[in-house]
Design a protein around this motif. Sequence first.
Motif, PDB file in Angstrom:
ATOM      1  N   LEU A 329       0.828  -1.208   0.000  1.00  0.00           N
ATOM      2  CA  LEU A 329       0.000   0.000   0.000  1.00  0.00           C
ATOM      3  C   LEU A 329       0.862   1.258   0.000  1.00  0.00           C
ATOM      4  CD1 LEU A 329      -2.834   1.209   0.128  1.00  0.00           C
ATOM      5  CD2 LEU A 329      -2.753   1.014   2.629  1.00  0.00           C
ATOM      6  N   GLN A 330       1.983   1.214   0.715  1.00  0.00           N
ATOM      7  CA  GLN A 330       2.872   2.379   0.762  1.00  0.00           C
ATOM      8  C   GLN A 330       3.354   2.746  -0.640  1.00  0.00           C
ATOM      9  OE1 GLN A 330       6.358   1.959   3.303  1.00  0.00           O
ATOM     10  NE2 GLN A 330       7.497   3.397   2.008  1.00  0.00           N
ATOM     11  N   PHE A 331       3.806   1.759  -1.397  1.00  0.00           N
ATOM     12  CA  PHE A 331       4.332   2.046  -2.735  1.00  0.00           C
ATOM     13  C   PHE A 331       3.216   2.400  -3.718  1.00  0.00           C
ATOM     14  CE2 PHE A 331       8.032   0.026  -0.920  1.00  0.00           C
ATOM     15  CZ  PHE A 331       9.071   0.756  -1.488  1.00  0.00           C
ATOM     16  N   LEU A 332       2.036   1.836  -3.505  1.00  0.00           N
ATOM     17  CA  LEU A 332       0.895   2.219  -4.341  1.00  0.00           C
ATOM     18  C   LEU A 332       0.524   3.684  -4.098  1.00  0.00           C
ATOM     19  CD1 LEU A 332      -1.624  -0.790  -4.314  1.00  0.00           C
ATOM     20  CD2 LEU A 332      -0.467   0.208  -6.293  1.00  0.00           C
ATOM     21  N   ILE A 333       0.572   4.105  -2.824  1.00  0.00           N
ATOM     22  CA  ILE A 333       0.271   5.504  -2.497  1.00  0.00           C
ATOM     23  C   ILE A 333       1.287   6.427  -3.157  1.00  0.00           C
ATOM     24  CG2 ILE A 333       0.244   7.192  -0.611  1.00  0.00           C
ATOM     25  CD1 ILE A 333      -0.989   5.017   1.162  1.00  0.00           C
ATOM     26  N   GLU A 334       2.564   6.051  -3.136  1.00  0.00           N
ATOM     27  CA  GLU A 334       3.596   6.858  -3.794  1.00  0.00           C
ATOM     28  C   GLU A 334       3.305   6.995  -5.296  1.00  0.00           C
ATOM     29  OE1 GLU A 334       7.689   5.905  -3.131  1.00  0.00           O
ATOM     30  OE2 GLU A 334       7.349   5.398  -1.016  1.00  0.00           O
ATOM     31  N   SER A 335       2.975   5.876  -5.910  1.00  0.00           N
ATOM     32  CA  SER A 335       2.701   5.876  -7.345  1.00  0.00           C
ATOM     33  C   SER A 335       1.498   6.758  -7.684  1.00  0.00           C
ATOM     34  CB  SER A 335       2.454   4.439  -7.821  1.00  0.00           C
ATOM     35  OG  SER A 335       2.125   4.408  -9.191  1.00  0.00           O
ATOM     36  N   VAL A 336       0.429   6.629  -6.885  1.00  0.00           N
ATOM     37  CA  VAL A 336      -0.782   7.417  -7.118  1.00  0.00           C
ATOM     38  C   VAL A 336      -0.518   8.900  -6.886  1.00  0.00           C
ATOM     39  CG1 VAL A 336      -3.133   7.878  -6.316  1.00  0.00           C
ATOM     40  CG2 VAL A 336      -2.373   5.522  -6.675  1.00  0.00           C
ATOM     41  N   LEU A 337       0.270   9.229  -5.843  1.00  0.00           N
ATOM     42  CA  LEU A 337       0.593  10.634  -5.561  1.00  0.00           C
ATOM     43  C   LEU A 337       1.376  11.262  -6.706  1.00  0.00           C
ATOM     44  CD1 LEU A 337       1.524  10.596  -1.744  1.00  0.00           C
ATOM     45  CD2 LEU A 337      -0.429  11.729  -2.824  1.00  0.00           C
ATOM     46  N   ILE A 338       2.338  10.527  -7.239  1.00  0.00           N
ATOM     47  CA  ILE A 338       3.109  11.031  -8.384  1.00  0.00           C
ATOM     48  C   ILE A 338       2.195  11.259  -9.575  1.00  0.00           C
ATOM     49  CG2 ILE A 338       4.848  10.393 -10.113  1.00  0.00           C
ATOM     50  CD1 ILE A 338       6.385   8.960  -7.863  1.00  0.00           C
ATOM     51  N   SER A 339       1.315  10.279  -9.834  1.00  0.00           N
ATOM     52  CA  SER A 339       0.407  10.365 -10.988  1.00  0.00           C
ATOM     53  C   SER A 339      -0.606  11.492 -10.809  1.00  0.00           C
ATOM     54  CB  SER A 339      -0.314   9.025 -11.171  1.00  0.00           C
ATOM     55  OG  SER A 339      -1.132   9.059 -12.317  1.00  0.00           O
ATOM     56  N   LEU A 340      -1.178  11.612  -9.601  1.00  0.00           N
ATOM     57  CA  LEU A 340      -2.182  12.647  -9.351  1.00  0.00           C
ATOM     58  C   LEU A 340      -1.578  14.052  -9.398  1.00  0.00           C
ATOM     59  CD1 LEU A 340      -4.676  11.524  -6.558  1.00  0.00           C
ATOM     60  CD2 LEU A 340      -5.197  12.299  -8.869  1.00  0.00           C
ATOM     61  N   THR A 341      -0.390  14.200  -8.813  1.00  0.00           N
ATOM     62  CA  THR A 341       0.265  15.512  -8.850  1.00  0.00           C
ATOM     63  C   THR A 341       0.574  15.916 -10.285  1.00  0.00           C
ATOM     64  OG1 THR A 341       1.272  15.042  -6.699  1.00  0.00           O
ATOM     65  CG2 THR A 341       2.186  16.872  -7.955  1.00  0.00           C
ATOM     66  N   GLY A 342       1.078  14.966 -11.052  1.00  0.00           N
ATOM     67  CA  GLY A 342       1.327  15.240 -12.475  1.00  0.00           C
ATOM     68  C   GLY A 342       0.043  15.571 -13.201  1.00  0.00           C
ATOM     69  N   GLY A 343      -1.050  14.863 -12.843  1.00  0.00           N
ATOM     70  CA  GLY A 343      -2.341  15.135 -13.470  1.00  0.00           C
ATOM     71  C   GLY A 343      -2.849  16.522 -13.154  1.00  0.00           C
ATOM     72  N   LEU A 344      -2.684  16.955 -11.886  1.00  0.00           N
ATOM     73  CA  LEU A 344      -3.122  18.297 -11.475  1.00  0.00           C
ATOM     74  C   LEU A 344      -2.368  19.373 -12.254  1.00  0.00           C
ATOM     75  CD1 LEU A 344      -4.710  20.189  -9.615  1.00  0.00           C
ATOM     76  CD2 LEU A 344      -2.891  19.938  -7.917  1.00  0.00           C
ATOM     77  N   ILE A 345      -1.060  19.213 -12.323  1.00  0.00           N
ATOM     78  CA  ILE A 345      -0.262  20.185 -13.087  1.00  0.00           C
ATOM     79  C   ILE A 345      -0.646  20.139 -14.561  1.00  0.00           C
ATOM     80  CG2 ILE A 345       2.078  20.864 -13.780  1.00  0.00           C
ATOM     81  CD1 ILE A 345       3.060  19.623 -11.125  1.00  0.00           C
ATOM     82  N   GLY A 346      -0.874  18.928 -15.092  1.00  0.00           N
ATOM     83  CA  GLY A 346      -1.267  18.779 -16.493  1.00  0.00           C
ATOM     84  C   GLY A 346      -2.587  19.457 -16.798  1.00  0.00           C
ATOM     85  N   VAL A 347      -3.547  19.373 -15.847  1.00  0.00           N
ATOM     86  CA  VAL A 347      -4.842  20.041 -16.020  1.00  0.00           C
ATOM     87  C   VAL A 347      -4.657  21.553 -16.078  1.00  0.00           C
ATOM     88  CG1 VAL A 347      -7.023  20.582 -14.878  1.00  0.00           C
ATOM     89  CG2 VAL A 347      -6.269  18.215 -15.040  1.00  0.00           C
ATOM     90  N   LEU A 348      -3.840  22.075 -15.158  1.00  0.00           N
ATOM     91  CA  LEU A 348      -3.586  23.526 -15.145  1.00  0.00           C
ATOM     92  C   LEU A 348      -2.913  23.983 -16.433  1.00  0.00           C
ATOM     93  CD1 LEU A 348      -2.349  23.953 -11.449  1.00  0.00           C
ATOM     94  CD2 LEU A 348      -4.571  24.604 -12.399  1.00  0.00           C
ATOM     95  N   VAL A 349      -1.925  23.208 -16.894  1.00  0.00           N
ATOM     96  CA  VAL A 349      -1.225  23.557 -18.140  1.00  0.00           C
ATOM     97  C   VAL A 349      -2.177  23.460 -19.334  1.00  0.00           C
ATOM     98  CG1 VAL A 349       0.596  22.841 -19.744  1.00  0.00           C
ATOM     99  CG2 VAL A 349       1.050  22.881 -17.287  1.00  0.00           C
ATOM    100  N   GLY A 350      -2.944  22.360 -19.399  1.00  0.00           N
ATOM    101  CA  GLY A 350      -3.872  22.160 -20.519  1.00  0.00           C
ATOM    102  C   GLY A 350      -4.943  23.236 -20.581  1.00  0.00           C
TER     103      GLY A 350
END
Length: 406
Positions: A329-350
């Motif tokens: 679960l710890q590593f899944l949370i890390e993966s999701v956090l990286i993906s979600l943070t990138g998604g948030l920035i991507g939404v703002l850029v898009g």
Amino acid sequence: MNILNLFKVSLRAIASNKMRSFLSMLGIIIGVAAVIIMMAIGQGSKESIRKELSTMGTNLLTIRPGADMRGGVRQDPSAMQTLKMADYERILREKKFVTKVSPEVTASGQVIYGNNNTTTTVYGESTDYLDIKLWTIEEGDCFTDEDIKKAAKKAVVGKTIVNELFGDNVDPIGKTIRFKSIPMTIVGVLKSKGYNNWGMDQDNVIIAPYTTVMKRIAAQTWFSSINCSAITEELSDAAIEELTQILRDNHKLKGEAVDDFTIRSQAEIMETMSSTMDTVTIILVVAAAFSLLVAGIGIMNIMLVSVTERTKEIGLRMSVGATGPVISLQFLIESVLISLTGGLIGVLVGCSISEFIVPKFGMPSSVPAWSIYVSFLVCVFIGILFGYIPAQKAANMDPIEAIRHE
């Protein structure tokens, strides 16, 4: 270990490798931004086309000659002569679901005034045409029914014609122009509509009585089309059925005989164009979405490296009681956090590019709200999907072997 502690550990792990984490997010940022931009362009184009078509009247119906088969060869509708004066007169007499009717005859060529000339199209219409197409007279007036009876040489012109032939600050009302050697007096000037989505100048137009164009310019006895206006958009289908029956009776088409005319509604055209734009948008979004797949593989790669680097840490956690599911679960949370943070920035850029940059290139843009929600869901899915294998690798480690790892 509770969820809050796992989040803290995951955030510390991400923060301790800022550059690597950012590079992992970069693929997600680019992918999400690309998807949103493509959706925005597709949605904006669809809305722009709908708006453009609505300016012509949402209850507009257009009757054109139908392409039939002669000698095994399909005829060009523009070359057929199936719409006659009798059709127009019968529609006027028997219409119930139609309010306005205007037969149409067109001719293209040069219009001249003094030493100035320009290429344009003359539309032969009835007095109902301006109401059907939602045109507004800005100066002067329209020709009358009496002018139609007399095939009077009068015309209403668009702004482009005025600018090309007379220049600025010149009143064109009452001036006589020549089209194919036929003199026509300008009685009105149309309010400007500008260019449409297909790059056509809607103001480069001359409208004259249909009898004038038929007898004096085109020298023909048939119409190229008949424009009608249904009572309401909701009654367009009833109006189409009514017009179809009138024309079939007038053309003596019985039983299963194929219509020698076609009737198209504005709603049908809107639906067709929207469907086309939806297809184009889907193709563009799918192409952009491939970058998200590549980004997901990048995240998995980085997470596998992270698991290898932190093998000893994993062994220590397991030795003090952390179970496999907790490590996973710890590593899944890390993966999701990286993906979600990138998604948030991507939404703002898009959204920023769609709002401020895309319109500067003359392309319509409108970001649909649902595309933002979908982007976040996709990011969560990517984080879980591509973080699963590294998480399982960490969870399945032998604690003793992990502690010994150098």
